[in-house]
Write a protein that holds these residues in place. Structure first.
Motif, PDB file in Angstrom:
ATOM      1  N   MET A   1       0.810  -1.190   0.000  1.00 18.78           N
ATOM      2  CA  MET A   1       0.000   0.000   0.000  1.00 18.78           C
ATOM      3  C   MET A   1       0.863   1.268   0.000  1.00 18.78           C
ATOM      4  N   PHE A   2       1.967   1.280   0.752  1.00 24.51           N
ATOM      5  CA  PHE A   2       2.865   2.428   0.787  1.00 24.51           C
ATOM      6  C   PHE A   2       4.228   2.004   0.253  1.00 24.51           C
ATOM      7  N   ASP A   3       4.735   2.751  -0.716  1.00 28.41           N
ATOM      8  CA  ASP A   3       6.062   2.474  -1.266  1.00 28.41           C
ATOM      9  C   ASP A   3       7.123   3.414  -0.707  1.00 28.41           C
ATOM     10  N   THR A   4       6.719   4.646  -0.376  1.00 27.71           N
ATOM     11  CA  THR A   4       7.659   5.660   0.104  1.00 27.71           C
ATOM     12  C   THR A   4       7.042   6.395   1.278  1.00 27.71           C
ATOM     13  N   ILE A   5       7.735   6.359   2.418  1.00 27.09           N
ATOM     14  CA  ILE A   5       7.242   7.004   3.634  1.00 27.09           C
ATOM     15  C   ILE A   5       8.206   8.107   4.033  1.00 27.09           C
ATOM     16  N   LEU A   6       7.655   9.292   4.290  1.00 28.42           N
ATOM     17  CA  LEU A   6       8.433  10.446   4.724  1.00 28.42           C
ATOM     18  C   LEU A   6       8.335  10.576   6.230  1.00 28.42           C
ATOM     19  N   LEU A   7       9.498  10.649   6.891  1.00 22.25           N
ATOM     20  CA  LEU A   7       9.556  10.818   8.342  1.00 22.25           C
ATOM     21  C   LEU A   7      10.238  12.145   8.664  1.00 22.25           C
ATOM     22  N   PRO A   8       9.466  13.212   8.863  1.00 20.13           N
ATOM     23  CA  PRO A   8      10.078  14.472   9.289  1.00 20.13           C
ATOM     24  C   PRO A   8      10.497  14.366  10.750  1.00 20.13           C
ATOM     25  N   ALA A  18       7.360   9.233  16.896  1.00 23.69           N
ATOM     26  CA  ALA A  18       6.629   9.135  15.626  1.00 23.69           C
ATOM     27  C   ALA A  18       7.459   8.378  14.599  1.00 23.69           C
ATOM     28  N   ALA A  19       8.772   8.618  14.590  1.00 23.80           N
ATOM     29  CA  ALA A  19       9.656   7.926  13.647  1.00 23.80           C
ATOM     30  C   ALA A  19       9.611   6.420  13.877  1.00 23.80           C
ATOM     31  N   GLN A  20       9.541   5.999  15.131  1.00 22.59           N
ATOM     32  CA  GLN A  20       9.462   4.570  15.415  1.00 22.59           C
ATOM     33  C   GLN A  20       8.200   3.965  14.783  1.00 22.59           C
ATOM     34  N   THR A  21       7.099   4.685  14.889  1.00 20.94           N
ATOM     35  CA  THR A  21       5.863   4.243  14.246  1.00 20.94           C
ATOM     36  C   THR A  21       6.052   4.173  12.739  1.00 20.94           C
ATOM     37  N   GLY A  22       6.682   5.194  12.175  1.00 21.61           N
ATOM     38  CA  GLY A  22       6.928   5.221  10.736  1.00 21.61           C
ATOM     39  C   GLY A  22       7.813   4.085  10.273  1.00 21.61           C
ATOM     40  N   LEU A  23       8.842   3.782  11.050  1.00 22.90           N
ATOM     41  CA  LEU A  23       9.740   2.678  10.696  1.00 22.90           C
ATOM     42  C   LEU A  23       9.008   1.335  10.746  1.00 22.90           C
ATOM     43  N   GLU A  24       8.122   1.180  11.718  1.00 24.77           N
ATOM     44  CA  GLU A  24       7.339  -0.054  11.800  1.00 24.77           C
ATOM     45  C   GLU A  24       6.416  -0.185  10.589  1.00 24.77           C
ATOM     46  N   LEU A  25       5.777   0.921  10.197  1.00 23.52           N
ATOM     47  CA  LEU A  25       4.921   0.888   9.002  1.00 23.52           C
ATOM     48  C   LEU A  25       5.753   0.584   7.751  1.00 23.52           C
ATOM     49  N   ALA A  26       6.932   1.185   7.660  1.00 24.52           N
ATOM     50  CA  ALA A  26       7.806   0.939   6.502  1.00 24.52           C
ATOM     51  C   ALA A  26       8.202  -0.529   6.437  1.00 24.52           C
ATOM     52  N   SER A  27       8.466  -1.121   7.587  1.00 20.90           N
ATOM     53  CA  SER A  27       8.840  -2.531   7.628  1.00 20.90           C
ATOM     54  C   SER A  27       7.682  -3.408   7.157  1.00 20.90           C
ATOM     55  N   ILE A  28       6.487  -3.111   7.624  1.00 21.55           N
ATOM     56  CA  ILE A  28       5.307  -3.884   7.236  1.00 21.55           C
ATOM     57  C   ILE A  28       5.067  -3.795   5.737  1.00 21.55           C
ATOM     58  N   HIS A  29       5.215  -2.595   5.177  1.00 20.98           N
ATOM     59  CA  HIS A  29       4.906  -2.366   3.765  1.00 20.98           C
ATOM     60  C   HIS A  29       6.129  -2.481   2.854  1.00 20.98           C
ATOM     61  N   GLU A  30       7.276  -2.808   3.450  1.00 16.98           N
ATOM     62  CA  GLU A  30       8.534  -2.873   2.697  1.00 16.98           C
ATOM     63  C   GLU A  30       8.738  -1.587   1.888  1.00 16.98           C
ATOM     64  N   ALA A  31       8.518  -0.464   2.553  1.00 14.49           N
ATOM     65  CA  ALA A  31       8.589   0.848   1.913  1.00 14.49           C
ATOM     66  C   ALA A  31       9.953   1.487   2.106  1.00 14.49           C
ATOM     67  N   ALA A  32      10.319   2.321   1.159  1.00 17.29           N
ATOM     68  CA  ALA A  32      11.515   3.152   1.301  1.00 17.29           C
ATOM     69  C   ALA A  32      11.191   4.275   2.290  1.00 17.29           C
ATOM     70  N   LEU A  80      16.009  -1.402   6.354  1.00 14.54           N
ATOM     71  CA  LEU A  80      15.093  -0.688   5.479  1.00 14.54           C
ATOM     72  C   LEU A  80      15.899   0.159   4.505  1.00 14.54           C
ATOM     73  N   GLU A  81      15.337   0.394   3.330  1.00 12.52           N
ATOM     74  CA  GLU A  81      15.938   1.326   2.375  1.00 12.52           C
ATOM     75  C   GLU A  81      15.673   2.728   2.914  1.00 12.52           C
ATOM     76  N   VAL A  82      16.736   3.488   3.184  1.00  6.83           N
ATOM     77  CA  VAL A  82      16.556   4.779   3.839  1.00  6.83           C
ATOM     78  C   VAL A  82      17.447   5.851   3.223  1.00  6.83           C
ATOM     79  N   THR A  83      16.901   7.056   3.174  1.00 12.06           N
ATOM     80  CA  THR A  83      17.628   8.238   2.730  1.00 12.06           C
ATOM     81  C   THR A  83      17.450   9.307   3.794  1.00 12.06           C
ATOM     82  N   LEU A 106       3.044   8.544   2.091  1.00 17.37           N
ATOM     83  CA  LEU A 106       2.591   8.753   3.462  1.00 17.37           C
ATOM     84  C   LEU A 106       3.628   9.584   4.197  1.00 17.37           C
ATOM     85  N   VAL A 107       3.135  10.503   5.042  1.00 17.66           N
ATOM     86  CA  VAL A 107       3.982  11.248   5.963  1.00 17.66           C
ATOM     87  C   VAL A 107       3.606  10.792   7.360  1.00 17.66           C
TER      88      VAL A 107
END
Length: 147
Positions: A1-8, A18-32, A80-83, A106-107
């Protein structure tokens, strides 16, 4: 569902939660993951900088890089793939522009961050992103995790 997640992030405990939540979502969705901190060099930033403005802005940039690096390290540990990116300018504008540039799906951000009294008059970055962004925003209620 999400390919790219932005974590400000602003380096606050709330942003870290909030970043921890974002990282967990990225892991579930295999998102960058794109971790971004904006060194606020907007029109009122000089009013908040003590002493020499140039030195203070450099220190602000250093703190922004440290905030990004902390989350990037956690994402790397999760494989995770991260920039990680540090930007300068008004955070609200820079984040929306960056989200568009990387085609974020997603942000994920905190309900509050470092803010301060000046943010009450101007409104929060999160509120601005929710109101004016054209992508979904997951607002993590970080007050339950950090204070």
């Amino acid at each position: 569902m999400f390919d790219t997640i932005l974590l400000p992030t602003d380096g606050s405990e709330h942003a870290e939660a909030a970043a921890q939540t974002g990282l967990e979502l990225a892991s579930i969705h295999e998102a960058a993951v794109h971790v971004v901190c904006v060194a606020d060099t907007g029109p009122l930033s000089d009013l908040r900088l003590p002493g020499d403005a140039a030195s203070a802005k450099e220190a602000m940039g250093d703190r922004a890089q440290e905030a990004v690096d902390a989350i990037v390290d956690r994402a790397d540990a999760s494989e995770l793939e991260v920039t990680g990116t540090v930007l300068e300018g008004p955070p609200e504008d820079e984040l929306l522009e960056y989200a568009d540039e990387v085609d974020a799906d997603l942000v994920v951000m905190a309900t509050r961050g470092r803010g301060g009294v000046h943010r009450m008059a101007l409104g929060s970055t999160t509120d601005h992103i929710v109101r004016f962004g054209d992508i979904p925003v997951f607002v993590a209620n970080s007050s339950a995790h950090a204070d």
